[in-house]
Design a protein around this motif. Structure first.
Motif, PDB file in Angstrom:
ATOM      1  N   GLY A 168     -21.140  -5.147  10.363  1.00  0.00           N
ATOM      2  CA  GLY A 168     -21.242  -6.355  11.172  1.00  0.00           C
ATOM      3  C   GLY A 168     -20.674  -6.173  12.560  1.00  0.00           C
ATOM      4  N   ASP A 169     -20.146  -7.279  13.120  1.00  0.00           N
ATOM      5  CA  ASP A 169     -19.673  -7.247  14.505  1.00  0.00           C
ATOM      6  C   ASP A 169     -18.180  -6.986  14.626  1.00  0.00           C
ATOM      7  N   LEU A 170     -17.490  -6.697  13.515  1.00  0.00           N
ATOM      8  CA  LEU A 170     -16.062  -6.341  13.488  1.00  0.00           C
ATOM      9  C   LEU A 170     -15.164  -7.505  13.891  1.00  0.00           C
ATOM     10  N   SER A 171     -15.657  -8.710  13.781  1.00  0.00           N
ATOM     11  CA  SER A 171     -14.858  -9.859  14.201  1.00  0.00           C
ATOM     12  C   SER A 171     -13.885 -10.328  13.128  1.00  0.00           C
ATOM     13  N   ASN A 172     -14.097  -9.940  11.875  1.00  0.00           N
ATOM     14  CA  ASN A 172     -13.226 -10.395  10.793  1.00  0.00           C
ATOM     15  C   ASN A 172     -12.640  -9.189  10.069  1.00  0.00           C
ATOM     16  N   LEU A 173     -11.616  -8.597  10.658  1.00  0.00           N
ATOM     17  CA  LEU A 173     -11.042  -7.374  10.114  1.00  0.00           C
ATOM     18  C   LEU A 173     -10.341  -7.606   8.778  1.00  0.00           C
ATOM     19  N   SER A 174      -9.858  -8.806   8.542  1.00  0.00           N
ATOM     20  CA  SER A 174      -9.098  -9.054   7.315  1.00  0.00           C
ATOM     21  C   SER A 174      -9.959  -8.903   6.067  1.00  0.00           C
ATOM     22  N   THR A 175     -11.254  -9.184   6.179  1.00  0.00           N
ATOM     23  CA  THR A 175     -12.143  -9.019   5.017  1.00  0.00           C
ATOM     24  C   THR A 175     -12.852  -7.673   5.038  1.00  0.00           C
ATOM     25  N   ALA A 176     -12.892  -7.024   6.195  1.00  0.00           N
ATOM     26  CA  ALA A 176     -13.638  -5.769   6.324  1.00  0.00           C
ATOM     27  C   ALA A 176     -12.772  -4.544   6.054  1.00  0.00           C
ATOM     28  N   THR A 177     -11.447  -4.707   6.038  1.00  0.00           N
ATOM     29  CA  THR A 177     -10.538  -3.566   6.042  1.00  0.00           C
ATOM     30  C   THR A 177      -9.807  -3.399   4.721  1.00  0.00           C
ATOM     31  N   LYS A 178      -9.716  -2.153   4.272  1.00  0.00           N
ATOM     32  CA  LYS A 178      -8.932  -1.800   3.095  1.00  0.00           C
ATOM     33  C   LYS A 178      -8.046  -0.604   3.438  1.00  0.00           C
ATOM     34  N   GLN A 179      -6.953  -0.460   2.710  1.00  0.00           N
ATOM     35  CA  GLN A 179      -6.102   0.704   2.894  1.00  0.00           C
ATOM     36  C   GLN A 179      -5.682   1.264   1.531  1.00  0.00           C
ATOM     37  N   TYR A 180      -5.673   2.590   1.428  1.00  0.00           N
ATOM     38  CA  TYR A 180      -5.277   3.289   0.216  1.00  0.00           C
ATOM     39  C   TYR A 180      -4.123   4.226   0.581  1.00  0.00           C
ATOM     40  N   LEU A 181      -2.962   3.962   0.043  1.00  0.00           N
ATOM     41  CA  LEU A 181      -1.788   4.781   0.343  1.00  0.00           C
ATOM     42  C   LEU A 181      -1.901   6.111  -0.396  1.00  0.00           C
ATOM     43  N   ILE A 182      -1.847   7.182   0.361  1.00  0.00           N
ATOM     44  CA  ILE A 182      -2.124   8.518  -0.168  1.00  0.00           C
ATOM     45  C   ILE A 182      -1.180   8.889  -1.302  1.00  0.00           C
ATOM     46  N   GLU A 183       0.087   8.621  -1.131  1.00  0.00           N
ATOM     47  CA  GLU A 183       1.066   9.053  -2.128  1.00  0.00           C
ATOM     48  C   GLU A 183       1.008   8.230  -3.405  1.00  0.00           C
ATOM     49  N   ASP A 184       0.249   7.109  -3.389  1.00  0.00           N
ATOM     50  CA  ASP A 184       0.060   6.310  -4.595  1.00  0.00           C
ATOM     51  C   ASP A 184      -1.208   6.681  -5.350  1.00  0.00           C
ATOM     52  N   MET A 185      -2.024   7.533  -4.761  1.00  0.00           N
ATOM     53  CA  MET A 185      -3.301   7.885  -5.373  1.00  0.00           C
ATOM     54  C   MET A 185      -3.112   8.952  -6.448  1.00  0.00           C
ATOM     55  N   THR A 186      -3.961   8.906  -7.453  1.00  0.00           N
ATOM     56  CA  THR A 186      -3.908   9.871  -8.547  1.00  0.00           C
ATOM     57  C   THR A 186      -4.061  11.294  -8.014  1.00  0.00           C
ATOM     58  N   ASN A 187      -3.230  12.188  -8.543  1.00  0.00           N
ATOM     59  CA  ASN A 187      -3.267  13.610  -8.184  1.00  0.00           C
ATOM     60  C   ASN A 187      -2.882  13.859  -6.732  1.00  0.00           C
ATOM     61  N   ALA A 188      -2.129  12.933  -6.128  1.00  0.00           N
ATOM     62  CA  ALA A 188      -1.604  13.195  -4.787  1.00  0.00           C
ATOM     63  C   ALA A 188      -0.632  14.371  -4.862  1.00  0.00           C
TER      64      ALA A 188
END
Length: 734
Positions: free
Chosen positions: A333-353
């Motif tokens: 889309g037009d990037l106007s609503n970042l709160s619904t468009a954005t996700k974050q995955y913390l590397i050290e919490d991911m499996t097999n980090a």
């Protein structure tokens, strides 16, 4: 008419050929790449450099029965049949799409007796290019604040450009003879940056902020991602931005934090700071040196690292260095609503980090390849005390890692693709080539040479070619911690004599038959053409290991664009006097066949000591000589053409399925409308075999049955197709 007329609409054309078959049929499923060397390939037609696709299901229907097989490692297939045969291809890898070709490449085919050329072409959308010589983008860095700095900050270079830009003179005082790059944005528009990613269908470039000492961010800060619109061409670019700082991820967790750096008087008295404004404030004048004390230990630990774009899902991916996270942004889309468009995955919490001994994991590189993300990181060995290792050289605890993850669900964790022991350089006859443990202590820096050095590895960039060969470019962290003719990172320092050498590596890994990777020198990856390595990475002054940490690759070109210091052909294909190219910055175009230099281009001369009248008033000040003066490399290429079309045929048995003996109908009018039915976009007439096509490909040639360059035809948009002159139940009202 007393028979039904049927048609279907799909993204790519399903052409039909009707004949009788009395022998085995076979062919090849292959992956289209845009070029073969310097020649532009034709999509849908197999070229010698296009690899087969393994594991695709092929089903043959004949004499009221069917047989299936899967393609082999070379994409080849063969099925024993008799009579007329309908061949269908299915279950190909999710990251590949049917290739556009204007009509001939089809997933359902009716073939001739004994036909062994029943091929089917697939492509990866990010690979597509309609030219063998696209532009590439470079970000230019300059010291001081970004405020009011109207010097070039982002520039477009034509792929074939060579030599030093004629905007500058070389070390010998000779005027450069190379083309001048096209300015896309000024320093004040983007500030200090590194990672770049290009969204093909919207023709916009994302450029992420990056922390360099002495080099200012914009007022937006560490979370800025500039958005440059190239839809009107490289010479007419508009600039906007998004800010990911403090955005709440849609998948939960804490707000995104990219960190902060003290660079004004308001923070000089904060806990741990010296209280001296001059230790922190950056000057507006690029010629004025600075201490920039707080930035020294934060380089590689805050703001963004690398970024990339997944063309299939229209998703921007970024590396958050401060929280050690992988960020995704839905950019459809037009990037106007970042709160619904954005996700974050913390590397050290991911499996097999991965876990690191005597240090921390430091991510940076990121690339998208075959529907997976590839993250480059190092174990920094930063907890080892000063002097424990010989000259603070790395031990086997310092490692470079390539970790892959599923783009559709990163929470499933990492697969370790490569694990490289960074102590491999410790035996070099020149100790300054060795990697050192990460440190924020300036006292560890070796100042006994004409340059200061403390080489710390950042895995900066990763690229893959069409044969899944992996290329890795490293950044020397110290080249971002220091800058030519600036003050030392010591409170109150006024010695403007910082001088650095960008020593970093360029490595290659080969894809083995068991789907693992072998680092060069092991497995099948044994070619060592240059200084014991496959790729040539010496600068014009003869210094080896001159990697700037950025790469770009046009599939099929047999070339790798490599950011480097002092680019030239010296020692490779010519007898150029490399000393003429000292203190320049740009790109070497390396051969992926023999590792040598095919071309070179220097975007600027970077030594502020050696200004010359022939530079036409161009300022050399603020550039980092043999350090980090440039950022990532990104190709600007066209999106894959959208095609709507199929075949109108006589369905004699009224089963809705095209059979070999059911012929197409010529002369049928086909109209393409917008989704609401209000706008007629184009009209065609089926050809002698009942085929038609609508396409937005600007390079196609119009015929009665095919219309091209329909600019309103866009991907992921609904359209209506009408047959206004059909009779019977198939007739559609206006």
């Amino acid at each position: 008419m007393n028979r039904w007329i049927k048609f279907t609409i799909i993204h790519f054309i399903f052409a039909v050929f009707t004949t009788t078959l009395y022998a085995d049929v076979g062919g090849t499923v292959f992956r289209d790449v845009p070029v073969n060397g310097t020649a532009l390939n034709t999509y849908g037609v197999k070229q010698s450099n296009e690899p087969g696709v393994e594991g695709v299901t092929v089903t043959a229907y004949y004499n009221s029965t069917s047989s299936s097989t899967t393609t082999d490692v070379n994409g080849a297939w063969s099925i024993a049949t008799s009579g007329d045969v309908r061949v269908e291809f299915s279950a190909w890898p999710i990251y590949l799409n049917e290739s556009p070709d204007g009509g001939g490449n089809i997933a359902v085919q009716f073939v001739s007796d004994g036909d062994t050329g029943v091929d089917f072409a697939l492509h990866e959308p990010s690979d597509y290019s309609n030219t063998a010589e696209p532009y590439y983008i470079l970000g230019r860095q300059q010291t001081g604040t970004a405020t009011n700095n109207s010097n070039p900050g982002v520039e477009a270079v034509h792929y074939a450009d060579s030599n030093l830009s004629s905007d500058f003179c070389n070390e010998a005082g000779d005027q450069g003879i190379g083309p001048v790059p096209t300015v896309s944005a000024e320093v004040k528009d983007v500030g200090s940056s590194w990672g770049q990613a290009f969204q093909k269908d919207k023709q916009r470039l994302f450029l992420a902020a990056a922390l360099r000492r002495h080099t200012g961010l914009t007022s937006v800060g560490a979370g800025r991602v500039s958005v440059l619109d190239y839809s009107a061409g490289v010479g007419s670019v508009t600039n906007s931005y998004i800010d990911l700082q403090d955005v709440t991820p849609a998948n939960g967790g804490t707000d995104i934090d990219l960190g902060t750096v003290c660079r004004d008087t308001s923070c000089k008295d904060d806990a741990g700071n010296t209280g001296i404004a001059a230790d922190y404030v950056l000057p507006d004048n690029v010629s004025d040196p600075s201490v920039d004390l707080d930035a020294y230990g934060k380089v590689g630990k805050m703001s963004f690292g690398d970024i990339d774009f997944d063309q299939t899902s229209n998703t921007l991916w970024l590396v958050n260095l401060y929280q050690k996270g992988i960020i995704s942004v839905d950019a459809s889309g037009d990037l106007s609503n970042l709160s619904t468009a954005t996700k974050q995955y913390l590397i050290e919490d991911m499996t097999n980090a991965p876990s690191c001994t005597n240090g921390e994991l430091r991510p940076w590189a990121l690339t998208i390849h075959n529907a997976r993300g590839y993250l480059g990181a190092v174990c920094d060995e930063s907890e080892v005390a000063d002097g424990v290792n010989d000259g603070n050289k790395t031990s086997s605890d310092s490692r470079a890692l390539v970790l892959s993850f599923d783009l559709s669900d990163p929470t499933t964790g990492f697969t370790v693709e490569l694990d490289i022991d960074l102590s491999y350089k410790n035996g070099d006859s020149e100790s300054f080539y060795s990697w050192k443990t990460w440190s924020d202590d300036y006292n560890r820096v070796d100042t006994t040479h004409w340059f200061s050095e403390y080489n710390q590895a950042i895995l900066g960039d990763i690229e893959f070619d069409e044969n899944n060969v992996m290329y890795m470019a490293f950044i020397n962290r110290y080249t971002m911690q220091a800058s030519f003719q600036n003050y030392h990172p010591v409170s109150g320092n006024t010695d403007a004599d910082e001088n650095i050498l960008s020593i970093a590596d360029l490595l290659r890994a080969c894809h083995e038959s068991n789907s693992t990777y072998s680092l060069e020198g092991t497995g099948t990856c044994t070619d060592s053409n240059h200084d014991g390595y496959f790729l040539y990475d010496r600068g014009g002054d003869g210094t080896k290991d001159y990697s700037g940490g950025a790469l770009a690759l046009l599939k099929g070109s047999n070339q790798l664009l490599h950011l480097t210091t002092d680019p030239s052909r010296t020692g490779a294909n010519t007898n150029d006097d490399g000393s003429k190219y000292l203190s320049t910055a740009g790109v070497n175009t390396l051969s992926t066949i023999n590792g040598g230099v095919d071309n070179w281009y220097s975007i600027m001369y970077t030594n502020p000591q050696d200004g010359d009248d022939c530079d036409s008033g161009k300022s050399h000040s603020g550039y980092n000589a043999k350090g980090s003066s440039l950022g990532d490399i990104e190709l600007i290429t066209a999106p894959t053409p959208v095609e709507i079309g199929n075949r109108v045929w006589i369905d004699a048995n009224n089963d809705g399925v095209q059979s070999p003996d059911e012929s197409g109908i010529s002369g049928v009018d086909i109209e393409l409308y917008s989704a609401d039915g209000a706008t007629l976009i184009a009209t065609v007439e089926t050809d002698a075999n009942g085929y038609y096509i609508f396409s937005n490909n600007p390079d196609g040639t119009d015929t009665t049955s095919a219309k091209y360059n329909l600019t309103s035809l866009q991907p992921n948009v609904a359209y209506i197709v009408k047959l206004p002159n059909a009779d019977g139940a198939s007739k559609q009202s206006e």
